[in-house]
Design an enzyme around this catalytic site. Structure first.
Site, PDB file in Angstrom:
ATOM      1  N   VAL A 136      77.991  60.048 120.243  1.00 48.22           N
ATOM      2  CA  VAL A 136      78.055  59.607 121.637  1.00 48.22           C
ATOM      3  C   VAL A 136      79.280  60.094 122.401  1.00 48.22           C
ATOM      4  CG1 VAL A 136      76.638  57.562 121.207  1.00 48.22           C
ATOM      5  CG2 VAL A 136      79.126  57.402 121.007  1.00 48.22           C
ATOM      6  N   THR A 194      84.110  62.185 118.511  1.00 51.35           N
ATOM      7  CA  THR A 194      85.101  61.126 118.324  1.00 51.35           C
ATOM      8  C   THR A 194      84.519  59.717 118.323  1.00 51.35           C
ATOM      9  OG1 THR A 194      85.576  61.396 120.702  1.00 51.35           O
ATOM     10  CG2 THR A 194      87.085  62.438 119.140  1.00 51.35           C
ATOM     11  N   SER A 195      83.238  59.574 118.586  1.00 53.77           N
ATOM     12  CA  SER A 195      82.598  58.261 118.451  1.00 53.77           C
ATOM     13  C   SER A 195      81.117  58.461 118.195  1.00 53.77           C
ATOM     14  CB  SER A 195      82.789  57.409 119.705  1.00 53.77           C
ATOM     15  OG  SER A 195      82.216  56.116 119.530  1.00 53.77           O
ATOM     16  N   MET A 196      80.582  57.600 117.353  1.00 51.39           N
ATOM     17  CA  MET A 196      79.152  57.651 117.062  1.00 51.39           C
ATOM     18  C   MET A 196      78.632  56.262 116.784  1.00 51.39           C
ATOM     19  SD  MET A 196      79.051  59.225 113.186  1.00 51.39           S
ATOM     20  CE  MET A 196      79.789  60.762 113.710  1.00 51.39           C
TER      21      MET A 196
END
Length: 399
Positions: A81, A102-104
């Site tokens: 994401v 850096t985000s999931m």
């Protein structure tokens, strides 16, 4: 396939493969439109090892993206994401290259099992540490009521997006940008959920547990290979009890946590080089299902990483270059090849004897000591280790 059918198919798969049971979590997942929480997501277009890596940002508002995005959102795998710490609101679809994700949003099977373990109920006060895409917060709002939910993340871009997207679902929890390990001092919560791996259970979050409260957090060393799930509870008398359960999968490491890996070059050397010596052994390597042994090895032996992509048992110690390769050669015979200053095979076999003498545990008591230390201990007390101190973790992250 439309989103309603995709949700039903995802839940059916979770029931079949992950044992999702009838109840509030299943009901919430059946009604939660993930495309509203994650209207954009990345798909990797570059091949493994290709530099720089490339991703395409798909957008639900673009009709041509919807079929692929629907598969990402409801396929059960992690959903990517955020790229390179970017803001999530106002992004333009298209290709990104270089840097990293850096985000999931976590693999759905893992998320569902942990949400069931939380035992969410209406009216509970919930602290969701690590907002991410807002999936955990949305389920907690659906089950407990949004006025009782706080979701917290250190990344303001994630909290800004979560606030807007949760409101689009008519959920208005308290959304806070701040330190996950500090939580919200002075507040009490019935459920605390940490959605990233930590080196030890954050003491501040334990203090924020209400009577009959429960906290869940994955605990790992610098190695990603053999994680544990910490389950911490406070009873009616205020006493804290904890347990470390050896598990197969865990959340990604939290921000700043030191990690060690096997580089592709190291993997190739292990696979092709003759090593220092090879012996024929009648001792079997520990089974993959001996997770309590592997968890103990992670902490008591230290510095080891397993190559789960190898056909047979392969373990490396990146810091010193030692490695172990075990290959079956007939019934009850194994070729054991080692290299480097550490004899990883002997270390494992010696620990296996200790683990078996302790009753082959898969779970360990997690003790919180008066000086702030944390210790994992087998039921019989014969196998134990201390988790790293806060200071040691900070030094490791800055090294």
């Amino acid at each position: 396939m439309n989103p309603v059918d995709a949700r039903a198919a995802m839940v059916a798969e979770l029931e079949k493969k992950n044992g999702l049971r009838p109840g509030p979590v299943r009901d919430a997942l059946l009604t939660l439109p993930r495309e509203m929480l994650m209207p954009q997501a990345y798909v990797r277009r570059s091949a493994p090892g290709e530099e720089p890596p490339r991703w395409d940002l798909l957008d639900w508002s673009a009709p041509q993206d919807r079929p692929e995005l629907l598969g990402l959102l409801y396929g059960g795998a992690s959903v990517l994401v955020q790229h390179d710490g970017e803001p999530l609101l106002g992004r333009v679809r298209g290709t990104r290259s270089g840097a990293s994700i850096t985000s999931m949003s976590t693999v759905m099977g893992l998320s569902a099992s942990l949400l069931e373990e939380l035992d969410l109920r209406p009216g509970q006060r919930v602290l969701d540490v690590g907002t991410g895409a807002g999936v955990t917060a949305a389920v907690a709002c659906q089950v407990c009521g949004d006025q009782e939910v706080v979701t917290l993340d250190r990344d303001r871009h994630l909290t800004d997006a979560a606030r807007v997207r949760l409101a689009g679902l008519d959920f208005r929890p308290e959304v806070v940008c701040g330190s996950g390990e500090q939580g919200l001092p002075g507040r009490k919560f019935d459920r605390v959920f940490v959605s990233y791996a930590v080196g030890r259970v954050p003491a501040a979050l334990v203090k924020q547990l209400a009577s009959r409260g429960k906290l869940l957090a994955h605990v790992t060393s610098a190695s990603p290979s053999w994680p544990a799930l910490a389950v911490v509870e406070r009873n009616d008398g205020g006493q804290i009890t904890g347990e470390l359960r050896a598990v197969e999968f865990a959340h990604r490491a939290g921000h700043g946590m030191e990690r060690i890996w096997l580089s592709e070059d190291f993997r190739q050397r292990i696979a092709t080089e003759p090593g220092t010596w090879t012996q024929r052994s009648m001792l079997a390597p520990p089974a993959d299902t001996d997770r309590g042994l592997w968890l103990a090895a992670d902490h008591l032996l230290g510095g080891l990483v397993r190559d789960f992509g190898a056909e047979h048992l392969v373990i490396g110690a990146p810091a010193c270059g030692s490695w172990l390769r075990v290959e079956p050669v007939g019934r009850s015979r194994w070729n054991v090849t080692t290299h480097g200053p550490r004899d990883i095979w002997k270390e494992l076999q010696d620990l296996a004897v200790r683990w078996q003498a302790a009753g082959s545990p898969s779970r360990y008591r997690l003790l919180f000591e008066p000086d702030g230390g944390q210790r994992a201990v087998s039921a019989c007390g014969r196998l134990f280790w201390r988790l790293p101190t806060r200071r040691a973790l900070d030094e490791g992250a800055s090294a």
